[in-house]
Design a protein around this motif. Structure first.
Motif, PDB file in Angstrom:
ATOM      1  N   LEU A 113       0.832  -1.206   0.000  1.00 37.36           N
ATOM      2  CA  LEU A 113       0.000   0.000   0.000  1.00 37.36           C
ATOM      3  C   LEU A 113       0.863   1.251   0.000  1.00 37.36           C
ATOM      4  O   LEU A 113       1.946   1.259   0.576  1.00 37.36           O
ATOM      5  CB  LEU A 113      -0.893   0.028   1.248  1.00 37.36           C
ATOM      6  CG  LEU A 113      -1.993  -1.016   1.365  1.00 37.36           C
ATOM      7  CD1 LEU A 113      -2.722  -0.844   2.697  1.00 37.36           C
ATOM      8  CD2 LEU A 113      -2.981  -0.885   0.221  1.00 37.36           C
ATOM      9  N   GLU A 117      -1.710   5.211   3.015  1.00 47.30           N
ATOM     10  CA  GLU A 117      -2.819   4.280   3.260  1.00 47.30           C
ATOM     11  C   GLU A 117      -2.562   3.463   4.525  1.00 47.30           C
ATOM     12  O   GLU A 117      -3.489   3.132   5.262  1.00 47.30           O
ATOM     13  CB  GLU A 117      -2.980   3.322   2.087  1.00 47.30           C
ATOM     14  CG  GLU A 117      -3.121   3.991   0.757  1.00 47.30           C
ATOM     15  CD  GLU A 117      -4.568   4.134   0.336  1.00 47.30           C
ATOM     16  OE1 GLU A 117      -5.351   3.225   0.634  1.00 47.30           O
ATOM     17  OE2 GLU A 117      -4.896   5.157  -0.282  1.00 47.30           O
TER      18      GLU A 117
ATOM     19  N   LYS B  14      -9.355  -1.612   2.081  1.00 50.56           N
ATOM     20  CA  LYS B  14      -7.970  -1.445   1.642  1.00 50.56           C
ATOM     21  C   LYS B  14      -7.533  -2.612   0.767  1.00 50.56           C
ATOM     22  O   LYS B  14      -6.803  -2.434  -0.201  1.00 50.56           O
ATOM     23  CB  LYS B  14      -7.039  -1.333   2.845  1.00 50.56           C
ATOM     24  CG  LYS B  14      -7.066   0.034   3.515  1.00 50.56           C
ATOM     25  CD  LYS B  14      -6.281   1.058   2.721  1.00 50.56           C
ATOM     26  CE  LYS B  14      -6.213   2.412   3.413  1.00 50.56           C
ATOM     27  NZ  LYS B  14      -7.491   3.124   3.447  1.00 50.56           N
TER      28      LYS B  14
END
Ligand SMILES: Nc1ncnc2c1ncn2[C@@H]1O[C@H](COP(=O)(O)OP(=O)(O)O)[C@@H](O)[C@H]1O
Ligand SMILES: [Mg+2]
Lengths: 331, 268
Positions: A113, A117, B14
Motif C-alpha cells: 500500500l 494508506e 484497503k
C-alpha cells in the motif's frame, strides 16, 4: 514513577538439533534433540516514565529478545514484566494501545500500500480521533519529511524513508512508551543524525518513554543519559553514561603537533599510541599524570604547534567492561 | 462495537483497493480458472460420452455442477492461500500482527473478503455470466433455492477459511511443513467435491468423505445449486455444514491461542 518493571526475566530458546544423515533424520522424527539457548538470563530493571534508556550490547546479547517480551509478542520462560501495569503477553491488545514499536529490520507497514494508506489504516486500527490524527500527521510530515514519499508504496521506499515511516506509524496513536529496536541500523550518517534528533524530540516534547536498543555506541552517546548494557543475556551495567566514563575513562588521549619530528616521551604513565608526521597521540592515565602536567612537560622540551585532548571513546570503555565479563556495580 | 466493525471493514476496503492495483494477478488467476474449467469440462464430457446419465445424474447436471464449482473455487482462490500463511509464520510476519489491538484471524478474514469481492465483481461474475448464458446450465429457479445456495456457499467458505488458517498455523510446531500442505490440498481437492461430486465416489470413499468437513466446502453448495440436493434433504446438509463450521472455528481459535503463545520471531 516507574512505568516498566522487569524482574528476574528469563528466556530460553529450544533449538532442534539437526542430526546427520538419513538415520539421523529418521531418529529425529521420533526423538528430537534440542539445544537450549539462554537468551535472557535473569534480567531485572525498572524504567521511569519519561526516561530515555539505551539498551545496548553486542549482537546476540539478548536485546531484541527482551524487547519482544516487553511488547508481548514473546512469552517469557519465567520472571515478571509490567508495562504500565499490564503483563504484556497476557494482555497483548491492551498493551498494544499504550506502546509503539519499531523493529529496524522489519517494517510493520503494509508492504503493497502507498505509505499514506498504511497510516489511514492505523487510524482505524487504533481508533485515533480525527483531529488528533490530523495534528500528528501535520507534525510528522514536517519533522520526518514524509511528504516526499507519502504516496509511494512501502516496498519502494529506501531504508531511511521506511524507518521514518515506521516511526511515524508507531507514534500515531500517541503511545506512552516507544520501543525502538535498532532504529539506526543500516542508515547513512545523515539519516542517522536525523533519526536521533527526532527521537530526542519526541522524548522531550511529548514525554514519551523511549527504550532504544542499538549496538552503535554513538546512538547512546548522543541520546541517552542512562544505559543498560547487556551481554550474554545479563545486565553488565545499568546507570548513567557519564558515570561509566568517569570510572572507566581514567585514560585520556592527548594529541600534539610539534615542530620537531624526533621526540622521546619517556614519561611515567604516558604511552605513544600513534604517530603521523609531526602529530603524536599520547595515551595517559589521569591518576598518574594530569593533563596540565603533561602539557607543561612537553612544552618545556618541544615547540608545540597545536594541542587537543580526546575523551575516551565509549566503544573502548564498553570493550573494557566486556573484557572483565563480570557484572559491574558502580554506585 | 460499531467502531470495531468499522476497523475490520477498513481492511476489506484497503484490500479491495490493493487488488485493483494488482490486476495482472487477477488476470492470470482468471486464465488458470478458465483452463481448469476447460480441462474438467472435457474430462466429464469424455466420461459421459454415449451415456445419457451416470448414477442418475445427467450430463447437463454434471456440467452445471462443474461450472458452479469452478466459479466458487475462483472466488476462494483470491483469499490468502495456505502457503502464504505458512510463509507468514515462518518469517515471523504473523507475530507483528500481535502488536495490534485486533484479532488476527478476524482481520485476515475481512482482508480476504476485500480481495475476493474485487475478484468476484471484476472477473468471476462477468465471466461466469457469459459462460452460463452460453451453456445454459441448471441454475436455482426460486428465490429460496438461491438463498439456500448462497447461505451454503458462505458456510462452505468459512469452513475452508477456518481449516486453511488452522493448517497454516501448524507451521508453528513443525520444522517441515510440506506434509501439511500436501494433506490440505489433497483433502480439499478430493473430499470437498471440487471436481468430482460425492455421488460418484465408491461407497467406502463416500462414507469417509461424509465424515469429514471438506464436503461442506463445495459439494453441498454445488449440489443445491444444480438442484440435486433439494427439499427435505437440504436441511440436514446445511446443519452438517453449521456443525462443521463450529468445530473448525473452535479448532482454529484453540490453535491460534496456543500458537500465539509460541510465537517465534526470526531475526531482529
Ligand atoms: N527464535 C529464536 N530461536 C532460537 N534462538 C534465538 C531466537 N531468537 C534469538 N535467539 C538467540 O538468542 C540470542 C539473543 O538474540 P537477540 O535477542 O536477537 O540478540 P540481539 O538483539 O541482542 O542481537 C542469540 O544467541 C540468538 O541466536
Ligand atoms: Mg537484535
Amino acid at each position: 514513577m516507574s512505568i516498566i518493571e522487569v524482574k528476574h526475566l528469563y528466556k530460553e530458546f529450544k533449538i532442534p538439533k539437526r542430526q546427520e544423515g538419513l538415520a539421523g533424520a529418521l531418529r529425529s522424527l521420533f526423538h528430537r534433540q534440542y539445544l537450549t539457548k539462554l537468551a535472557v538470563n535473569d534480567i531485572s530493571f525498572s524504567i521511569d516514565s519519561g526516561e530515555m534508556v539505551g539498551y545496548i550490547g553486542p549482537n546476540g546479547a539478548g536485546k531484541s529478545t527482551t524487547i519482544k517480551m516487553l511488547t508481548g509478542i514473546l512469552v517469557p520462560s519465567s520472571g515478571d514484566i509490567r508495562v504500565n501495569g499490564l503483563i504484556p503477553y497476557k494482555e497483548r491488545q491492551r498493551n498494544a494501545r499504550q506502546i509503539g514499536v519499531v523493529f529496524g529490520q522489519r517494517s510493520q507497514l503494509w508492504w503493497d500500500l502507498p505509505t499514506i494508506e498504511s497510516f489511514e489504516l492505523l487510524k482505524q486500527v487504533f481508533q485515533i480521533p480525527a483531529d488528533r490524527y490530523r495534528q500528528n500527521m501535520v507534525r510528522f510530515r514536517k519533522i520526518l519529511d514524509l511528504d516526499e514519499f507519502l504516496h509511494t508504496p512501502v516496498r519502494q521506499l529506501s531504508l531511511g524513508q521506511r524507518m521514518r515511516a515506521d516511526i511515524a506509524a508507531a507514534l500515531l496513536h500517541d503511545p506512552k512508551i516507544i520501543f525502538l529496536d535498532e532504529p539506526t541500523i543500516g542508515l547513512d550518517v545523515v539519516a542517522k543524525e536525523r533519526m536521533r534528533s527526532f527521537i530526542r524530540e519526541i522524548n522531550q516534547d511529548r514525554g514519551v518513554t523511549v527504550i532504544l536498543t542499538t549496538h552503535d555506541m554513538s546512538d547512546i552517546e548522543k541520546l541517552c543519559q542512562r544505559m543498560i548494557l547487556i551481554d550474554n543475556g545479563q545486565v553488565m551495567y545499568d546507570g548513567e553514561l557519564a558515570k561509566i566514563k568517569e570510572t572507566f575513562g581514567k585514560t585520556r588521549i592527548l594529541i600534539v603537533d610539534l615542530e620537531e619530528d624526533i621526540v622521546d616521551f619517556s614519561l611515567a604513565g604516558v604511552e605513544v599510541i600513534k604517530q603521523e608526521g609531526n602529530r603524536h597521540w599520547l595515551k595517559f592515565n589521569r591518576d598518574t599524570i594530569t593533563a596540565s602536567q603533561l602539557i607543561s612537560r612537553i612544552s618545556e622540551n618541544y615547540n608545540v604547534r597545536d594541542i587537543s585532548i580526546q575523551d575516551p571513546e565509549i566503544e573502548v570503555l564498553i570493550r573494557n567492561i566486556y573484557e572483565n565479563t563480570l557484572p559491574l556495580i558502580i554506585d | 462495537m460499531i467502531k470495531t466493525y468499522r476497523m475490520y471493514w477498513e481492511f476489506t476496503r484497503k484490500s479491495f483497493q490493493r487488488s485493483a492495483a494488482y490486476r495482472v494477478d487477477s488476470w492470470s488467476r482468471v486464465l488458470g480458472n478458465v483452463m481448469s474449467l476447460g480441462i474438467w469440462g472435457c474430462i466429464w464430457f469424455a466420461l459421459y460420452y454415449g451415456k445419457g446419465s451416470v448414477e442418475n445424474i445427467s450430463f447437463h447436471s454434471m456440467l452445471s455442477y462443474i461450472l458452479i464449482s469452478m466459479a466458487l473455487q475462483g472466488i476462494h482462490n483470491a483469499g490468502t492461500p495456505l502457503w502464504e500463511i505458512q510463509r507468514r509464520v515462518r518469517t515471523g510476519d504473523i507475530a507483528i500482527e500481535l502488536l495490534r489491538p485486533y484479532d488476527y484471524p478476524l482481520r485476515m478474514l475481512f482482508t480476504d473478503l476485500g480481495s475476493m469481492s474485487f475478484y468476484f465483481i471484476t472477473a468471476i461474475f462477468p465471466l461466469y455470466t457469459l459462460i452460463f448464458i452460453f451453456f445454459q446450465p441448471n441454475i436455482p429457479l426460486s428465490a429460496s433455492q438461491w438463498g439456500l445456495f448462497l447461505l451454503s456457499a458462505v458456510l462452505g467458505y468459512l469452513i475452508r477459511y477456518s481449516l486453511e488458517l488452522t493448517f497454516g498455523l501448524f507451521t508453528f510446531w513443525l520444522v517441515e511443513t510440506g506434509g501439511v500442505e500436501d494433506i490440505f490440498y489433497f483433502s480439499i481437492s478430493l473430499f470437498s467435491g471440487s471436481v468430482v461430486p460425492l455421488w460418484f465416489f465408491p461407497d467406502w470413499l463416500a462414507s469417509i468423505a461424509s465424515l469429514l468437513p471438506f464436503q461442506g466446502i463445495y459439494f453441498v453448495p454445488n449440489a443445491i445449486f444444480v438442484g440435486e440436493l433439494s427439499g427435505q434433504a437440504i436441511l440436514p446438509a446445511l446443519l452438517n455444514q453449521v456443525i462443521w463450521l463450529l468445530i473448525c472455528y473452535g479448532l482454529l481459535r484453540f490453535v491460534w491461542a496456543k500458537a500465539s503463545q509460541k510465537v517465534v520471531v526470526q531475526g531482529g
